[in-house]
Design a protein around this motif. Structure first.
Motif, PDB file in Angstrom:
ATOM      1  N   GLU A 129       0.831  -1.203   0.000  1.00 53.37           N
ATOM      2  CA  GLU A 129       0.000   0.000   0.000  1.00 53.37           C
ATOM      3  C   GLU A 129       0.866   1.253   0.000  1.00 53.37           C
ATOM      4  O   GLU A 129       0.577   2.219  -0.709  1.00 53.37           O
ATOM      5  N   LEU A 130       1.942   1.228   0.783  1.00 46.45           N
ATOM      6  CA  LEU A 130       2.850   2.370   0.833  1.00 46.45           C
ATOM      7  C   LEU A 130       3.478   2.609  -0.534  1.00 46.45           C
ATOM      8  O   LEU A 130       3.553   3.738  -1.011  1.00 46.45           O
ATOM      9  N   LYS A 131       3.913   1.519  -1.181  1.00 46.85           N
ATOM     10  CA  LYS A 131       4.505   1.653  -2.521  1.00 46.85           C
ATOM     11  C   LYS A 131       3.493   2.249  -3.497  1.00 46.85           C
ATOM     12  O   LYS A 131       3.835   3.127  -4.291  1.00 46.85           O
ATOM     13  N   GLN A 132       2.260   1.773  -3.439  1.00 43.69           N
ATOM     14  CA  GLN A 132       1.229   2.296  -4.339  1.00 43.69           C
ATOM     15  C   GLN A 132       0.964   3.776  -4.055  1.00 43.69           C
ATOM     16  O   GLN A 132       0.819   4.571  -4.983  1.00 43.69           O
ATOM     17  N   ASN A 133       0.907   4.122  -2.775  1.00 44.34           N
ATOM     18  CA  ASN A 133       0.673   5.524  -2.408  1.00 44.34           C
ATOM     19  C   ASN A 133       1.819   6.410  -2.887  1.00 44.34           C
ATOM     20  O   ASN A 133       1.591   7.504  -3.408  1.00 44.34           O
ATOM     21  N   LEU A 134       3.054   5.931  -2.709  1.00 47.75           N
ATOM     22  CA  LEU A 134       4.204   6.708  -3.168  1.00 47.75           C
ATOM     23  C   LEU A 134       4.204   6.850  -4.683  1.00 47.75           C
ATOM     24  O   LEU A 134       4.489   7.919  -5.222  1.00 47.75           O
ATOM     25  N   TRP A 167       3.984  10.299  -6.589  1.00 54.94           N
ATOM     26  CA  TRP A 167       5.016  10.715  -7.551  1.00 54.94           C
ATOM     27  C   TRP A 167       4.380  11.063  -8.888  1.00 54.94           C
ATOM     28  O   TRP A 167       4.772  12.031  -9.529  1.00 54.94           O
ATOM     29  N   GLN A 168       3.404  10.272  -9.292  1.00 56.00           N
ATOM     30  CA  GLN A 168       2.713  10.557 -10.550  1.00 56.00           C
ATOM     31  C   GLN A 168       2.006  11.913 -10.468  1.00 56.00           C
ATOM     32  O   GLN A 168       2.050  12.691 -11.412  1.00 56.00           O
ATOM     33  N   GLU A 169       1.397  12.205  -9.344  1.00 57.11           N
ATOM     34  CA  GLU A 169       0.732  13.494  -9.173  1.00 57.11           C
ATOM     35  C   GLU A 169       1.747  14.635  -9.211  1.00 57.11           C
ATOM     36  O   GLU A 169       1.484  15.694  -9.783  1.00 57.11           O
ATOM     37  N   VAL A 170       2.911  14.403  -8.612  1.00 58.91           N
ATOM     38  CA  VAL A 170       3.950  15.439  -8.618  1.00 58.91           C
ATOM     39  C   VAL A 170       4.433  15.691 -10.045  1.00 58.91           C
ATOM     40  O   VAL A 170       4.561  16.836 -10.473  1.00 58.91           O
ATOM     41  N   THR A 171       4.707  14.613 -10.772  1.00 62.09           N
ATOM     42  CA  THR A 171       5.266  14.779 -12.125  1.00 62.09           C
ATOM     43  C   THR A 171       4.260  15.373 -13.104  1.00 62.09           C
ATOM     44  O   THR A 171       4.673  15.904 -14.131  1.00 62.09           O
ATOM     45  N   THR A 172       2.992  15.284 -12.807  1.00 57.86           N
ATOM     46  CA  THR A 172       1.999  15.882 -13.697  1.00 57.86           C
ATOM     47  C   THR A 172       1.620  17.294 -13.259  1.00 57.86           C
ATOM     48  O   THR A 172       0.845  17.949 -13.956  1.00 57.86           O
ATOM     49  N   SER A 173       2.176  17.739 -12.140  1.00 55.70           N
ATOM     50  CA  SER A 173       1.843  19.089 -11.665  1.00 55.70           C
ATOM     51  C   SER A 173       2.513  20.136 -12.551  1.00 55.70           C
ATOM     52  O   SER A 173       3.559  19.893 -13.147  1.00 55.70           O
ATOM     53  N   THR A 174       1.910  21.283 -12.626  1.00 56.51           N
ATOM     54  CA  THR A 174       2.452  22.358 -13.469  1.00 56.51           C
ATOM     55  C   THR A 174       3.774  22.870 -12.908  1.00 56.51           C
ATOM     56  O   THR A 174       4.669  23.212 -13.685  1.00 56.51           O
ATOM     57  N   ALA A 175       3.922  22.904 -11.604  1.00 52.73           N
ATOM     58  CA  ALA A 175       5.179  23.375 -11.008  1.00 52.73           C
ATOM     59  C   ALA A 175       6.328  22.455 -11.416  1.00 52.73           C
ATOM     60  O   ALA A 175       7.416  22.920 -11.773  1.00 52.73           O
ATOM     61  N   TYR A 176       6.098  21.151 -11.363  1.00 52.65           N
ATOM     62  CA  TYR A 176       7.137  20.188 -11.757  1.00 52.65           C
ATOM     63  C   TYR A 176       7.473  20.354 -13.234  1.00 52.65           C
ATOM     64  O   TYR A 176       8.645  20.340 -13.617  1.00 52.65           O
ATOM     65  N   LYS A 177       6.446  20.502 -14.065  1.00 51.70           N
ATOM     66  CA  LYS A 177       6.684  20.653 -15.499  1.00 51.70           C
ATOM     67  C   LYS A 177       7.500  21.911 -15.787  1.00 51.70           C
ATOM     68  O   LYS A 177       8.434  21.883 -16.589  1.00 51.70           O
ATOM     69  N   ARG A 178       7.143  23.019 -15.136  1.00 51.90           N
ATOM     70  CA  ARG A 178       7.882  24.271 -15.350  1.00 51.90           C
ATOM     71  C   ARG A 178       9.331  24.127 -14.892  1.00 51.90           C
ATOM     72  O   ARG A 178      10.257  24.556 -15.580  1.00 51.90           O
TER      73      ARG A 178
END
Length: 187
Positions: free
Chosen positions: A80-85, A89-100
């Motif tokens: 569960e921890l691995k899935q949550n991480l 991470w997927q949410e972070v990499t799709t964020s506009t701040a990460y993309k910029r």
């Protein structure tokens, strides 16, 4: 303030779950309500407390059932921890701040690469300019002529590089009067 410190209950406090909320009612509020209204409120209070207790028990039962299902499916807390991480991470990499930030770093990397390439080209041109100067040409010619005088054919033994099969020569010492003697010979 002293009353509160001595252990008395504050007038605006809310009773905790499991406390008898009916006993926490204050006399000031009882004067505004009739006996009938107070009794009705006490009855409703008891019903709400019972519902809360029932819902707490149902929730605990559901949580146990959930844990049993996960155990049967082999879902561990680590999985569960691995899935949550992974999801985070997927949410972070799709964020506009990460993309910029990623785009900015990529552009900086490209500019740095271009700058290093440019510096390398400038250094290469400068070295080529130095090689073409008369001083360097003169030095290069002297080294070539010295190399030719020392050894017309540059083999490793002639350049003083000895291999394992080549015996080591003993040093020769010049004696006064022009005679030569091996250094290991007695005099």
């Amino acid at each position: 303030m002293e009353e509160y410190e001595q252990g008395s209950q504050r007038p605006d406090s809310i009773p905790e779950v499991g406390e008898d909320a009916a006993s926490a009612l204050q006399p000031a509020s009882s004067t505004a309500l009739t006996e009938e209204e107070q009794e009705e409120l006490r009855s409703e209070l008891v019903k709400v407390e019972e519902e809360i207790q029932t819902l707490t028990q149902v929730l605990a039962s559901k949580e146990r059932h959930l844990a049993e299902i996960k155990r049967k499916l082999g879902i561990t807390p680590f999985n569960e921890l691995k899935q949550n991480l992974s999801k985070s991470w997927q949410e972070v990499t799709t964020s506009t701040a990460y993309k910029r930030t990623s785009e900015t770093l990529s552009q900086a990397g490209q500019k740095a690469t271009a700058a290093f390439s440019s510096v390398g080209s400038v250094i290469s041109r400068k070295l080529e300019d130095v090689r073409n100067t008369p001083t360097f040409k003169s030095f290069e010619d002297k080294v070539d002529s010295l190399k030719t005088k020392v050894s017309p054919t540059a083999s490793s033994s002639e350049l003083g590089i000895e291999s394992e099969s080549t015996p080591i020569a003993e040093p020769v010492v010049k004696q006064p009067g022009g005679t030569s003697v091996l250094a290991s010979e007695p005099q």
